[in-house]
Design a protein around this motif. Structure first.
Motif, PDB file in Angstrom:
ATOM      1  N   SER A  49     -12.399 -55.871 146.245  1.00 43.83           N
ATOM      2  CA  SER A  49     -12.745 -54.661 145.284  1.00 43.83           C
ATOM      3  C   SER A  49     -14.133 -55.079 144.351  1.00 43.83           C
ATOM      4  CB  SER A  49     -11.723 -54.455 144.219  1.00 43.83           C
ATOM      5  OG  SER A  49     -11.551 -55.525 143.414  1.00 43.83           O
ATOM      6  N   THR A  50     -14.992 -54.104 144.455  1.00 48.70           N
ATOM      7  CA  THR A  50     -16.422 -54.277 143.752  1.00 48.70           C
ATOM      8  C   THR A  50     -16.103 -54.022 142.225  1.00 48.70           C
ATOM      9  OG1 THR A  50     -16.990 -52.142 144.418  1.00 48.70           O
ATOM     10  CG2 THR A  50     -17.555 -54.044 145.845  1.00 48.70           C
ATOM     11  N   GLU A  51     -14.954 -53.393 141.941  1.00 49.20           N
ATOM     12  CA  GLU A  51     -15.018 -52.880 140.343  1.00 49.20           C
ATOM     13  C   GLU A  51     -13.803 -53.034 139.887  1.00 49.20           C
ATOM     14  OE1 GLU A  51     -16.350 -49.177 139.400  1.00 49.20           O
ATOM     15  OE2 GLU A  51     -18.250 -49.241 139.967  1.00 49.20           O
ATOM     16  N   ALA A  52     -13.441 -53.638 138.683  1.00 49.84           N
ATOM     17  CA  ALA A  52     -12.105 -53.793 138.241  1.00 49.84           C
ATOM     18  C   ALA A  52     -12.273 -53.656 136.463  1.00 49.84           C
ATOM     19  CB  ALA A  52     -11.728 -55.234 138.214  1.00 49.84           C
ATOM     20  N   THR A  53     -11.248 -53.158 136.073  1.00 53.34           N
ATOM     21  CA  THR A  53     -11.288 -52.766 134.657  1.00 53.34           C
ATOM     22  C   THR A  53     -10.207 -53.728 133.909  1.00 53.34           C
ATOM     23  OG1 THR A  53     -11.322 -50.304 135.347  1.00 53.34           O
ATOM     24  CG2 THR A  53     -10.536 -50.944 133.058  1.00 53.34           C
ATOM     25  N   MET A  81     -13.632 -65.470 132.285  1.00 54.80           N
ATOM     26  CA  MET A  81     -13.994 -65.590 133.944  1.00 54.80           C
ATOM     27  C   MET A  81     -12.637 -65.509 134.676  1.00 54.80           C
ATOM     28  SD  MET A  81     -16.208 -65.209 136.329  1.00 54.80           S
ATOM     29  CE  MET A  81     -17.907 -66.012 135.761  1.00 54.80           C
ATOM     30  N   ALA A  82     -11.788 -66.309 134.237  1.00 53.19           N
ATOM     31  CA  ALA A  82     -10.622 -66.551 135.102  1.00 53.19           C
ATOM     32  C   ALA A  82      -9.651 -65.169 134.879  1.00 53.19           C
ATOM     33  CB  ALA A  82      -9.731 -67.584 134.300  1.00 53.19           C
ATOM     34  N   LEU A  83      -9.918 -64.616 133.711  1.00 47.06           N
ATOM     35  CA  LEU A  83      -9.062 -63.369 133.569  1.00 47.06           C
ATOM     36  C   LEU A  83      -9.758 -62.043 134.343  1.00 47.06           C
ATOM     37  CD1 LEU A  83      -7.145 -61.678 131.682  1.00 47.06           C
ATOM     38  CD2 LEU A  83      -9.080 -61.246 130.189  1.00 47.06           C
ATOM     39  N   CYS A  84     -10.925 -62.192 134.480  1.00 51.31           N
ATOM     40  CA  CYS A  84     -11.663 -61.024 135.162  1.00 51.31           C
ATOM     41  C   CYS A  84     -11.440 -61.334 136.786  1.00 51.31           C
ATOM     42  CB  CYS A  84     -13.334 -61.207 134.993  1.00 51.31           C
ATOM     43  SG  CYS A  84     -13.930 -60.689 133.601  1.00 51.31           S
ATOM     44  N   LEU A  85     -11.575 -62.613 137.212  1.00 49.48           N
ATOM     45  CA  LEU A  85     -11.034 -62.772 138.601  1.00 49.48           C
ATOM     46  C   LEU A  85      -9.797 -62.496 138.890  1.00 49.48           C
ATOM     47  CD1 LEU A  85     -13.027 -66.310 139.162  1.00 49.48           C
ATOM     48  CD2 LEU A  85     -13.615 -63.974 139.934  1.00 49.48           C
ATOM     49  N   ALA A  86      -8.804 -62.704 137.991  1.00 50.40           N
ATOM     50  CA  ALA A  86      -7.383 -62.316 138.389  1.00 50.40           C
ATOM     51  C   ALA A  86      -7.274 -60.543 138.483  1.00 50.40           C
ATOM     52  CB  ALA A  86      -6.352 -62.649 137.016  1.00 50.40           C
ATOM     53  N   HIS A  87      -8.271 -60.034 138.128  1.00 44.46           N
ATOM     54  CA  HIS A  87      -8.151 -58.684 138.308  1.00 44.46           C
ATOM     55  C   HIS A  87      -8.885 -58.034 139.413  1.00 44.46           C
ATOM     56  CE1 HIS A  87      -6.942 -58.456 134.028  1.00 44.46           C
ATOM     57  NE2 HIS A  87      -6.387 -57.012 134.301  1.00 44.46           N
ATOM     58  N   VAL A  88      -9.728 -59.099 140.141  1.00 44.31           N
ATOM     59  CA  VAL A  88     -10.299 -58.514 141.262  1.00 44.31           C
ATOM     60  C   VAL A  88      -9.395 -58.636 142.496  1.00 44.31           C
ATOM     61  CG1 VAL A  88     -12.003 -59.225 143.130  1.00 44.31           C
ATOM     62  CG2 VAL A  88     -12.531 -59.519 140.679  1.00 44.31           C
ATOM     63  N   SER A  89      -9.097 -57.323 142.940  1.00 40.83           N
ATOM     64  CA  SER A  89      -8.250 -57.289 144.123  1.00 40.83           C
ATOM     65  C   SER A  89      -8.805 -57.781 145.545  1.00 40.83           C
ATOM     66  CB  SER A  89      -7.325 -55.962 144.232  1.00 40.83           C
ATOM     67  OG  SER A  89      -8.413 -55.034 144.462  1.00 40.83           O
TER      68      SER A  89
END
Length: 128
Positions: A49-53, A81-89
């Motif tokens: 995915s290119t976008e995550a919330t 950064m770890a939190l954002c990467l966890a949301h990237v499907s």
């Protein structure tokens, strides 16, 4: 003297083939294409995915992790950064076997008053 002659002979024993798209001499590989043509003809980011919330509490400035848990993180920190990467499907191993390897992740600068966080990812994947 003999060592340099032997290394020169070892280099000359390797066969080269021409890239099937551009004709550049390369060492043989499964696709018989050079790295440039292979990168331009295949999309390895398919499935990511290119976008995550990611939600942030306006009162305490904490970030929503999962299941009602909130984590305090500074902007552009490793924890965020770890939190954002966890949301990237798509980064984790999928059912179809498309496994990505995360090479690098870094922050992209945005305006200080912006509500967006931008991350640049470098991924590696085996091309079929």
């Amino acid at each position: 003297m003999q060592v340099s002659q032997q290394s020169a002979l070892a280099v000359s024993n390797f066969a080269s083939v021409l890239c099937c798209l551009c004709g550049v001499p390369i060492s043989p590989n499964a696709a018989n294409t050079c790295a440039t043509c292979l990168a331009s003809s295949s999309d390895i980011t398919r499935g990511i995915s290119t976008e995550a919330t990611v939600h942030q509490c306006r009162g305490c400035q904490r970030w929503h992790k999962d299941a009602g848990k909130w984590v305090a993180c500074e902007l552009e920190s490793r924890e965020l950064m770890a939190l954002c990467l966890a949301h990237v499907s798509g980064l984790k191993a999928s059912k179809h076997g498309a496994k990505f390897r995360l090479i690098d992740a870094g922050w992209i600068w945005t305006e200080p008053h912006s509500m967006r966080l931008k991350v640049r990812l470098t991924v590696q994947r085996e091309v079929e």
